[in-house]
Structure formats: C-alpha cells, structure tokens
Design a protein around this motif. Sequence first.
Motif, PDB file in Angstrom:
ATOM      1  N   VAL A  47       0.830  -1.214   0.000  1.00 46.60           N
ATOM      2  CA  VAL A  47       0.000   0.000   0.000  1.00 46.60           C
ATOM      3  C   VAL A  47       0.861   1.261   0.000  1.00 46.60           C
ATOM      4  CG1 VAL A  47      -2.008  -1.091   1.066  1.00 46.60           C
ATOM      5  CG2 VAL A  47      -0.230  -0.087   2.531  1.00 46.60           C
ATOM      6  N   ASP A  48       2.158   1.053  -0.226  1.00 43.94           N
ATOM      7  CA  ASP A  48       3.038   2.193  -0.442  1.00 43.94           C
ATOM      8  C   ASP A  48       3.173   3.112   0.767  1.00 43.94           C
ATOM      9  OD1 ASP A  48       4.628   2.551  -2.540  1.00 43.94           O
ATOM     10  OD2 ASP A  48       3.250   3.720  -3.758  1.00 43.94           O
ATOM     11  N   CYS A  49       3.091   2.545   1.962  1.00 42.40           N
ATOM     12  CA  CYS A  49       3.114   3.416   3.147  1.00 42.40           C
ATOM     13  C   CYS A  49       4.533   3.861   3.517  1.00 42.40           C
ATOM     14  CB  CYS A  49       2.489   2.678   4.319  1.00 42.40           C
ATOM     15  SG  CYS A  49       3.506   1.286   4.867  1.00 42.40           S
ATOM     16  N   GLY A  50       5.545   3.117   3.082  1.00 43.28           N
ATOM     17  CA  GLY A  50       6.929   3.514   3.338  1.00 43.28           C
ATOM     18  C   GLY A  50       7.476   3.052   4.685  1.00 43.28           C
ATOM     19  N   ALA A  51       6.691   2.334   5.479  1.00 46.78           N
ATOM     20  CA  ALA A  51       7.168   1.944   6.817  1.00 46.78           C
ATOM     21  C   ALA A  51       8.407   1.064   6.747  1.00 46.78           C
ATOM     22  CB  ALA A  51       6.063   1.215   7.568  1.00 46.78           C
ATOM     23  N   CYS A  52       8.491   0.240   5.716  1.00 48.44           N
ATOM     24  CA  CYS A  52       9.627  -0.678   5.609  1.00 48.44           C
ATOM     25  C   CYS A  52      10.942   0.060   5.337  1.00 48.44           C
ATOM     26  CB  CYS A  52       9.362  -1.685   4.494  1.00 48.44           C
ATOM     27  SG  CYS A  52       8.929  -0.906   2.930  1.00 48.44           S
ATOM     28  N   VAL A  53      10.840   1.220   4.703  1.00 42.87           N
ATOM     29  CA  VAL A  53      12.058   1.919   4.290  1.00 42.87           C
ATOM     30  C   VAL A  53      12.897   2.282   5.511  1.00 42.87           C
ATOM     31  CG1 VAL A  53      12.955   3.986   3.134  1.00 42.87           C
ATOM     32  CG2 VAL A  53      10.947   2.814   2.210  1.00 42.87           C
ATOM     33  N   SER A  54      12.225   2.840   6.519  1.00 37.51           N
ATOM     34  CA  SER A  54      13.006   3.248   7.686  1.00 37.51           C
ATOM     35  C   SER A  54      13.400   2.053   8.547  1.00 37.51           C
ATOM     36  CB  SER A  54      12.246   4.291   8.504  1.00 37.51           C
ATOM     37  OG  SER A  54      10.905   3.901   8.620  1.00 37.51           O
ATOM     38  N   ALA A  55      12.713   0.934   8.397  1.00 41.09           N
ATOM     39  CA  ALA A  55      13.086  -0.243   9.195  1.00 41.09           C
ATOM     40  C   ALA A  55      14.328  -0.928   8.637  1.00 41.09           C
ATOM     41  CB  ALA A  55      11.930  -1.235   9.214  1.00 41.09           C
ATOM     42  N   CYS A  56      14.633  -0.713   7.369  1.00 42.06           N
ATOM     43  CA  CYS A  56      15.736  -1.459   6.731  1.00 42.06           C
ATOM     44  C   CYS A  56      17.094  -0.885   7.134  1.00 42.06           C
ATOM     45  CB  CYS A  56      15.582  -1.416   5.208  1.00 42.06           C
ATOM     46  SG  CYS A  56      16.925  -2.284   4.398  1.00 42.06           S
ATOM     47  N   PRO A  57      17.983  -1.708   7.703  1.00 38.84           N
ATOM     48  CA  PRO A  57      19.266  -1.175   8.172  1.00 38.84           C
ATOM     49  C   PRO A  57      20.264  -0.881   7.055  1.00 38.84           C
ATOM     50  CG  PRO A  57      19.177  -3.537   8.541  1.00 38.84           C
ATOM     51  CD  PRO A  57      17.833  -3.148   7.993  1.00 38.84           C
ATOM     52  N   VAL A  58      19.970  -1.315   5.840  1.00 31.40           N
ATOM     53  CA  VAL A  58      20.962  -1.136   4.768  1.00 31.40           C
ATOM     54  C   VAL A  58      20.413  -0.342   3.576  1.00 31.40           C
ATOM     55  CG1 VAL A  58      22.321  -3.178   5.364  1.00 31.40           C
ATOM     56  CG2 VAL A  58      20.385  -3.426   3.820  1.00 31.40           C
ATOM     57  N   GLY A  59      19.290   0.310   3.759  1.00 35.40           N
ATOM     58  CA  GLY A  59      18.740   1.156   2.691  1.00 35.40           C
ATOM     59  C   GLY A  59      18.410   0.383   1.427  1.00 35.40           C
ATOM     60  N   ALA A  60      17.902  -0.857   1.592  1.00 40.75           N
ATOM     61  CA  ALA A  60      17.674  -1.693   0.402  1.00 40.75           C
ATOM     62  C   ALA A  60      16.305  -1.473  -0.227  1.00 40.75           C
ATOM     63  CB  ALA A  60      17.826  -3.169   0.779  1.00 40.75           C
TER      64      ALA A  60
END
Length: 497
Positions: A47-60
């Motif tokens: 749903v394109d919320c972006g929550a995963c982006v900040s959770a990722c430790p390597v900017g993947a």
Amino acid sequence: MPHVITQACCGDASCVYACPVNCIHPTPDEPDFGIAEMLYIDPATCVDCGACVSACPVGAITPGHRLSETAARFADVNAGHYPDSAPGDARFPVRQEWRLPMAPISKPKRLRGAAPDELRIAIVGSGPSAMYAADELLKHTQVTVTVFERLSEPFGLARFGVAPDHESTRTVTNLFDEIARDPNLEIRLNTEVGRDISLDELRRTHHAVLWAGGAPTDRPLQLPGVDLDGVQSATSVVGWYNGHPDFRYSAPDLDTERAVVIGNGNVALDVARIFTADPDRLAPTTIDRTALAALRGSAIREVVVVARRGPEHAAFTLPELIGLADGPARVWVDPAELVDVDASDVADTTIAAKIALLAEISQRPKPDEPFIRLSFGYTPQEICGDARATGVRFVRTGTDEELVIPAGLVLSAIGYRGRPVPGLPFDEATGTVANVAGRIVDGAEPLAGLYVTGWIKRGPSGFIGTNKTDSGETVRKLLADAEAGALPRPGGAPVAV
Ligand SMILES: Cc1cc2nc3c(=O)[nH]c(=O)nc-3n(C[C@H](O)[C@H](O)[C@H](O)COP(=O)(O)OP(=O)(O)OC[C@H]3O[C@@H](n4cnc5c(N)ncnc54)[C@H](O)[C@@H]3O)c2cc1C
Ligand code: SF4
Ligand code: SF4
C-alpha cells in the motif's frame, strides 16, 4: 507505485515486522526463508506506506518510482516472486498484530522465574551474530553483556568481509553502532578469548558464554600446484583490500594480465569486481589505501571466474548478478558455454532469472578491458608452473576435453569452514561447534551456560541479516534456561583483561 527491495538486502527481516499489510516474504517463519537470496515485496498488495524503508538497516528498499537505472530490474524480481498475486491474496493474510504500530517499539522486558537479578553474559566475537544476539539480550533489564573481540575494530565480516563498493550493505554497521551504545553493553577490543583470557575465566565470571567467533577458514583447494607463488585464497585478498590486520602481508601480485578465480560464489564476484573496477570509483570507499595504490598499478586485464558446473548451479545470488550486469562492472559470458541450458526449462524462478540474465550478458559485445568473464562447466586439474603459477589446466566437466587458461594469479573461492574452538565440542562433519538450536552439547548433553550463534553455529551460509534470526533462536534458549534456573552461578566479578 509499490516499493521494491533491491540488491543490498541482507535478509534481517526488519521490514517484515514493519509492514502493516504483510506483503514482504518469505518471513522468518516461512519455510523458504532460510534459502531465499533476498526478501521480496508483493506489488499487488503493497500500500506504499513507506514503513519498511526506515526499518531497513541497509537502505535496500525504495519506492518503485525512485528506482535507479541500475536497480530497475529489481521491480520484476520482486514481482516475479508473486506470479499470481492480487490484492487480498489469501496466502498472505494481513495479521492483526502487525497492523499497528508500523514498526514495533520493543519495551524493556524483565526475566521471570529463577532468573538472577543481574544476568551477566559474555559474547565472544563482535560480528553480526554477536551484535544481533546482544541486541536481543539487552531488551531484558537484568542483562549486562560484555563482548570480547580479538581485533582492534568490531563487527567481524560486516567490516572486514563486505566489499568496499557495497557501501549500502556496509551501513549495517550503523545499526551495530547503535546497539553498541546500550549502557549495559561493553565491547573489549584486542581481546582474544583463548589467548588474552581463557574460556574458563569467562565461564567463572559470567552466567553464560555465547560463542560467536565466525567460521574464518577457507575450504582448502586440493590440486597439484596450490603451493606455487601466485596462488592464494580469495579470503586473503578480501582481507587485504579491507585492511584486515591478519592479511596485511597478503597483497596479491597484480603484475599479470589474467587472474583466474576458482569457484563462483558471491565472494568470487566481489574479488573480480574489485580487481576490474576503476580505482577512482573505489577511492571514496573504505578500501585500504595500500590496496588502492596497488590496484592503481595493476596489470590485470581479465578476471575469469570459473565454475565446475553449469549456470543452473551458479553459487552467486541473483541480486549480486544483477548488480554486476547493470552496475559499473564490465562482465561477459561466452555464449558457447550456455548452449546446453534454457531458462524456460527451469522451474525455479530465481535460477531461471539467473540463466536468462547470463544469456542476455552473453549477447552483449565483449567489454573493454579490464573485464570479468564468467565461465561454466570446467573442473580444475592442476595449477601449472614451476615456481610461479602460469595458468590452470581444466577439463570440460564430464569429458576429457582439456583447456589451459594462462594466468599469473590464481585465487580459490570455494567456501568457508569453521575451526575447532579449544574447550568446546566440535562437529567435524559440519565444521561447527556441536549444538542443538544454539545450546552447546557434548553428545546429547547440553553444557550448562554455553551457547553458540552465527556461522560457527550453523555453518558459513546466509547473509548478514540471517544471523538475526539465528541469534534470536540461541538467545531464546539462553533466556529460557535463565528463567528455569539452569544457568551456573558465576563465582566472582569479571576479571580485568
Ligand atoms: C568475503 C565476504 C563477504 C560478504 N559479503 C556479504 C554481503 O555483502 N552481504 C551480506 O549480507 N553478507 C555478506 N557476507 C556474509 C556475512 O558477512 C556473514 O553472514 C556474517 O558476517 C557472519 O557473522 P558471524 O558473527 O557469525 O561471524 P563474523 O562476521 O566472522 O564475526 C566473528 C567475529 O569473532 C571474532 N573472533 C573470532 N574468534 C575470536 C576469539 N577467540 N576471541 C575474540 N574474538 C574472536 C572475529 O575477529 C570476528 O570479529 C560476506 C561474507 C564474506 C566472507
Ligand atoms: S511500503 Fe508499506 S505496504 Fe509496501 S512493503 Fe513497505 S511497509 Fe509494506
Ligand atoms: S535488509 Fe532486512 S529490512 Fe532491508 S529489505 Fe532486506 S530483509 Fe528487509
């Protein structure tokens, strides 16, 4: 546009728990997690919320519309994992407990049962498995952790293994720095357990010792000629360009036009990329300065990465191949070596994608030098030469047809193996400290207060993030033993080193 996971993914699965709609798989509790080359976002349900982006430790993770040209292929790779998916896919139900908060904020916990008021844990090693274990342990208010690291810099292969041009992956050390800031954690560098302090001393002064020393030894290449000058392990080259103190004197002789790498895992690709990279592109990275100077003077024009079996058995991962094919590296495959394989005959989508991409590379014009040649289906027989290596003699696998590839530098990259740890039971068959789910065992008997995690627990496989799940398992056993009163009581205060 949905979000996309790209090359740097190291599989720690933080994004899985951050995603409110359960659209990132495989999750650690799904059977293919242990063998996945990366995690994938289902574009139909994101749903394109972006929550995963900040959770990722390597900017993947990146929004699909911001994918760089070199990462564009990953949109298909992610979608390819969910060929029949549609919104509301019943195979991946949204789990209520993952809805809010977006990223779980863990509250400090208290151990119950017979756990002591202060639980003192020693961790040997400060690589990814050690740091993930420390993170998990320190969520409990009674726990204090002391990490013992033999080197003068922490974080193991995350610092001394990951290639310097994999800058995104290297940012995982920021996460480890963050963990290291916990006031209940102390890291003692330059302290080798077994030399500067004994395992027995650690056992006497801590409730539990968690061994996380890694599996640093190469699998030996058993071929006539391996002792010639100009033959060395890819590990020693990795250590050299990453400034590992053990490999300060392992500089490869780059005064040769061709290097052959035997084995085609990700480490083989790392070395081939660094040898053929434009040194100006490496200059802003953390590459060792002496190594950079040597690479500037290198005579290498071609690095041939040779595998015994065909492309359907390639050991490198798809994300790494994509990075090689679409990044700045110059890579080529001889189309004649691919005639026997066809991606459309292969059921496994990841293997099929590798074969298709290799076929695409083989149709490109041969690149300018220096370049990497990926070669398949040759079994090495001997390293030729008198005092120095002059080449490698191969046979076409399964035939008598011979091929000699002239080369002044030959590197073995056929995998790693753990070394026995004095004082701990060792399983020679797997090259690991004998354990059941992280509890060190002698035969079937658990040894009270002794645990193991990381490569020396499960063998040298998986990515940086794989150690998070692995260490989670060991820590759960350790804490359960603490609550059950099964840990020995330390005799005295921690000793000075
Ligand atoms: C060359 C190479 C490149 C890699 N690149 C990537 C990549 O790009 N992405 C990715 O996801 N994964 C990569 N990996 C895999 C990843 O590095 C491993 O999964 C991970 O480092 C294993 O963690 P570990 O804690 O078990 O061991 P290690 O990282 O090896 O850590 C072990 C630590 O223990 C210390 N130690 C050992 N013995 C003692 C002792 N007696 N006393 C004190 N300290 C001790 C060592 O000095 C070391 O710091 C790579 C691996 C290699 C070999
Ligand atoms: S953007 Fe949101 S919905 Fe999409 S994968 Fe990431 S966390 Fe899940
Ligand atoms: S590195 Fe971890 S958080 Fe980032 S994409 Fe991969 S699994 Fe998700």
